[in-house]
Design an enzyme around this catalytic site. Structure first.
Site, mmCIF file in Angstrom:
data_model
loop_
_atom_site.group_PDB
_atom_site.id
_atom_site.type_symbol
_atom_site.label_atom_id
_atom_site.label_comp_id
_atom_site.label_asym_id
_atom_site.label_seq_id
_atom_site.Cartn_x
_atom_site.Cartn_y
_atom_site.Cartn_z
ATOM 1 N N GLN A 27 -0.163 14.033 -2.463
ATOM 2 C CA GLN A 27 -0.713 13.875 -1.102
ATOM 3 C C GLN A 27 -1.306 15.287 -0.617
ATOM 4 O O GLN A 27 -2.137 15.219 0.112
ATOM 5 C CB GLN A 27 0.502 13.786 -0.193
ATOM 6 C CG GLN A 27 0.387 13.121 0.860
ATOM 7 C CD GLN A 27 1.760 12.831 1.850
ATOM 8 O OE1 GLN A 27 2.507 13.379 1.693
ATOM 9 N NE2 GLN A 27 1.740 11.335 2.360
ATOM 10 N N ASP A 65 3.507 3.604 4.347
ATOM 11 C CA ASP A 65 5.107 3.689 4.601
ATOM 12 C C ASP A 65 5.563 4.718 4.004
ATOM 13 O O ASP A 65 6.400 5.593 4.491
ATOM 14 C CB ASP A 65 5.932 2.313 4.239
ATOM 15 C CG ASP A 65 5.159 1.037 4.626
ATOM 16 O OD1 ASP A 65 4.925 0.631 5.811
ATOM 17 O OD2 ASP A 65 4.419 0.350 3.930
ATOM 18 N N TYR A 98 -9.814 -0.293 2.051
ATOM 19 C CA TYR A 98 -9.413 -1.709 1.544
ATOM 20 C C TYR A 98 -10.589 -2.485 0.842
ATOM 21 O O TYR A 98 -11.709 -1.911 0.881
ATOM 22 C CB TYR A 98 -8.646 -2.564 2.391
ATOM 23 C CG TYR A 98 -7.632 -1.829 3.124
ATOM 24 C CD1 TYR A 98 -6.271 -1.521 2.583
ATOM 25 C CD2 TYR A 98 -7.776 -1.579 4.572
ATOM 26 C CE1 TYR A 98 -5.199 -0.817 3.325
ATOM 27 C CE2 TYR A 98 -6.765 -0.981 5.283
ATOM 28 C CZ TYR A 98 -5.473 -0.701 4.819
ATOM 29 O OH TYR A 98 -4.579 0.073 5.415
ATOM 30 N N ARG A 128 -8.263 5.040 6.036
ATOM 31 C CA ARG A 128 -7.782 3.460 6.145
ATOM 32 C C ARG A 128 -6.139 3.805 6.781
ATOM 33 O O ARG A 128 -5.513 4.808 6.525
ATOM 34 C CB ARG A 128 -7.690 2.848 5.062
ATOM 35 C CG ARG A 128 -6.671 3.171 3.879
ATOM 36 C CD ARG A 128 -6.836 2.210 2.524
ATOM 37 N NE ARG A 128 -5.487 2.027 2.011
ATOM 38 C CZ ARG A 128 -5.596 1.723 0.807
ATOM 39 N NH1 ARG A 128 -6.468 1.436 0.085
ATOM 40 N NH2 ARG A 128 -4.133 1.675 0.089
ATOM 41 N N GLY A 129 -5.630 2.674 7.035
ATOM 42 C CA GLY A 129 -4.093 2.708 7.376
ATOM 43 C C GLY A 129 -3.807 3.638 8.562
ATOM 44 O O GLY A 129 -4.294 3.408 9.650
ATOM 45 N N GLU A 130 -2.933 4.298 8.270
ATOM 46 C CA GLU A 130 -2.330 4.906 9.023
ATOM 47 C C GLU A 130 -2.215 6.767 8.932
ATOM 48 O O GLU A 130 -2.688 7.544 9.601
ATOM 49 C CB GLU A 130 -0.748 4.723 9.411
ATOM 50 C CG GLU A 130 0.131 5.629 10.502
ATOM 51 C CD GLU A 130 1.180 5.137 11.103
ATOM 52 O OE1 GLU A 130 1.245 3.748 11.225
ATOM 53 O OE2 GLU A 130 2.197 5.620 11.265
ATOM 54 N N ASP A 131 -1.631 6.937 7.801
ATOM 55 C CA ASP A 131 -1.338 8.681 7.474
ATOM 56 C C ASP A 131 -2.727 9.120 7.230
ATOM 57 O O ASP A 131 -3.015 10.157 7.603
ATOM 58 C CB ASP A 131 -0.547 8.278 6.205
ATOM 59 C CG ASP A 131 -0.217 10.033 6.144
ATOM 60 O OD1 ASP A 131 0.312 10.584 6.884
ATOM 61 O OD2 ASP A 131 -0.683 10.470 4.950
ATOM 62 N N ASN A 152 0.776 -1.099 -0.054
ATOM 63 C CA ASN A 152 0.019 -0.046 0.038
ATOM 64 C C ASN A 152 0.891 1.363 -0.085
ATOM 65 O O ASN A 152 1.990 1.258 -0.701
ATOM 66 C CB ASN A 152 -0.970 0.157 1.252
ATOM 67 C CG ASN A 152 -1.813 -1.144 1.144
ATOM 68 O OD1 ASN A 152 -2.412 -1.606 -0.068
ATOM 69 N ND2 ASN A 152 -2.036 -1.765 2.180
HETATM 70 O O1 TRH Z 1 -2.261 2.902 1.916
HETATM 71 P P1 TRH Z 1 -2.758 2.507 3.401
HETATM 72 O O2 TRH Z 1 -3.540 1.402 3.774
HETATM 73 O O3 TRH Z 1 -1.242 2.215 4.216
HETATM 74 C C1 TRH Z 1 -0.529 1.515 5.010
HETATM 75 C C2 TRH Z 1 0.170 0.354 4.590
HETATM 76 O O4 TRH Z 1 -0.631 -0.465 4.177
HETATM 77 C C3 TRH Z 1 1.228 0.196 5.567
HETATM 78 O O5 TRH Z 1 1.928 -1.030 4.924
HETATM 79 C C4 TRH Z 1 0.494 -0.247 6.781
HETATM 80 O O6 TRH Z 1 1.481 -0.555 7.895
HETATM 81 C C5 TRH Z 1 -0.133 1.088 7.226
HETATM 82 O O7 TRH Z 1 -1.218 1.274 6.249
HETATM 83 C C6 TRH Z 1 -1.188 0.938 8.653
HETATM 84 O O8 TRH Z 1 -3.052 3.810 4.076
HETATM 85 P P2 TRH Z 1 -2.324 5.235 4.591
HETATM 86 O O9 TRH Z 1 -1.518 4.788 5.760
HETATM 87 O O10 TRH Z 1 -3.470 5.990 4.799
HETATM 88 O O11 TRH Z 1 -1.514 5.838 3.507
HETATM 89 C C7 TRH Z 1 -2.037 6.368 2.367
HETATM 90 C C8 TRH Z 1 -1.346 7.287 1.760
HETATM 91 O O12 TRH Z 1 -1.630 7.471 0.417
HETATM 92 C C9 TRH Z 1 -1.324 8.824 2.473
HETATM 93 O O13 TRH Z 1 -0.289 9.263 2.678
HETATM 94 C C10 TRH Z 1 -2.308 9.417 1.685
HETATM 95 C C11 TRH Z 1 -1.980 9.129 0.328
HETATM 96 N N1 TRH Z 1 -2.521 9.532 -0.653
HETATM 97 C C12 TRH Z 1 -2.428 10.013 -1.745
HETATM 98 O O14 TRH Z 1 -1.388 10.702 -1.513
HETATM 99 N N2 TRH Z 1 -3.368 10.436 -2.961
HETATM 100 C C13 TRH Z 1 -4.146 9.532 -2.936
HETATM 101 O O15 TRH Z 1 -5.172 9.683 -4.036
HETATM 102 C C14 TRH Z 1 -4.697 8.655 -1.989
HETATM 103 C C15 TRH Z 1 -5.985 7.732 -2.182
HETATM 104 C C16 TRH Z 1 -3.753 8.508 -0.877
#
Ligand code: TRH
Length: 352
Positions: free
Chosen positions: A234, A15, A181, A250-253, A12
């Protein structure tokens, strides 16, 4: 200072998303960052303009002549190579070495934050690695929140931003963003949302794929219409969360960004095989819902559990207005805590 930040993309975008944010934030405060990353491909859409002060480097040792840095951060225990660590140990002034951990609201975070891990053997023998835990309380390393974030948000014009992305809103429409997801509760959510005028903004990837297959080419169901978004930079993704009335993240960020957006949000937590995500979600819910009356708190818990496949059918959505006020209060509480990069820089200063 010169910072080396190591990032291994497990899956994903979390990270790389967290590491890019941290690198760009450091650079905006005058630091120089080398971001060592094994798969930088997502940066093409996540950060198409790059960032002055951040040099993206392929994951490798770096040459022996490479300038030694002041700080080394390994994100999520990603282990820089033994050759790199050996060079750290033999540098005239070894860098401060930090393991930036995953975010959790669980109690162990406060206990483990800022603990040293002396390296007794291996290439880093003699060095100390420090654990740095993000978190939601003053005894943790805090959350990423770059300077100026709130000001940008205050001056944000949702209608103009949506129009820039080719989306015309209609009066009275509820705007819902969807980043998730694969989710078996999505059909039920779409049915729930279709009861009144709703614009569903599906992000690129799993959300778009599921919305398309559920709604068909019309991208409509009842009073709901969906728009499929491209992968956004982002900073634009942040704006999406400001534009919506309700955010599925979802996830963390994105989960953290939804909290800064201070709009009602539903979290699709990253599922783990051992079920650890259920504990993690409960720990966050405990903090987030502390002080919320039992009725609305229960509604929220049921919604989050169902959305995460942790029990029950998807319930009706709670009323958005009180939920939003609670999110604003929660955001204000988090603002009282210094942000992660401010804390990290202070932590490094103390150890140099
Ligand atoms: O993508 P994620 O599910 O990420 C993670 C990873 O799975 C990781 O391995 C796991 O340990 C962690 O979750 C808990 O969701 P997250 O964390 O929200 O990250 C998505 C990133 O993508 C976030 O920085 C926002 C960015 N993004 C964009 O920049 N543009 C977009 O259009 C989208 C949909 C997301």
């Amino acid at each position: 200072m010169l910072w080396d930040l190591f990032c291994r993309v497990v899956d994903n975008f979390g990270d790389i998303g967290v590491c890019w944010r941290a690198a760009a934030d450091l650079a905006s405060r005058g630091e120089r960052v080398r971001l060592w990353i094994d798969d930088p491909s997502a940066l093409a859409w996540m950060a198409p303009s790059g960032c002055a002060g951040v040099a993206v480097q392929p994951w490798q040792d770096g040459s022996a002549e490479m300038q030694a840095s002041d700080v080394v951060i390994e994100a999520f225990g990603c282990d820089p190579s033994p050759g790199f660590v050996a060079r750290m140990a033999t540098a005239p002034q070894p860098p401060v070495w930090i393991n930036l951990e995953y975010l959790s609201a669980e109690d162990y975070v406060e206990r483990n934050h800022a603990l040293p891990s002396p390296q007794l053997s291996g290439p880093g023998r003699g060095l100390t690695k420090w654990f740095f835990y993000p978190g939601f309380t003053r005894s943790t390393g805090g959350l990423l929140r770059e300077p100026g974030l709130l000001t940008r948000q205050q001056h944000f014009d949702a209608t103009a931003w949506l129009a820039d992305w080719g989306v015309q809103t209609q009066p009275g429409e509820r705007i819902v963003s969807l980043f998730c997801y694969d989710n078996p509760s999505l059909p039920a959510l779409i049915d729930t949302l279709a009861d009144r005028p709703t614009l569903l903004l599906a992000t690129a990837g799993a959300a778009t794929a599921q919305a398309t297959s559920l709604l068909g080419p019309s991208l409509r169901r009842g009073a709901l219409r969906a728009v499929l978004l491209p992968a956004l930079p982002q900073t634009e993704f942040d704006a999406l969360l400001w534009a919506a009335d309700l955010n599925f993240v979802r996830g963390e960020d994105s989960f953290v960004r939804a909290q800064w957006a201070a709009k009602p949000f539903v979290w699709h937590i990253y599922p783990q095989d051992d079920g650890a995500h259920a504990v993690k979600m409960t720990a966050f819910a405990e903090r987030f819902l502390a002080g919320v009356p039992a009725g609305p708190a229960g509604e929220m818990r049921r919604l989050w559990a169902a959305w995460n496949g942790l029990g029950g059918e998807l319930p009706p959505l709670p009323a958005l207005a009180p939920w939003r006020r609670h999110c604003e209060d929660w955001r204000d509480g988090l603002l009282a805590q210094p942000d992660l990069i401010t804390q990290l820089m202070g932590f490094v200063d103390e150890r140099r």
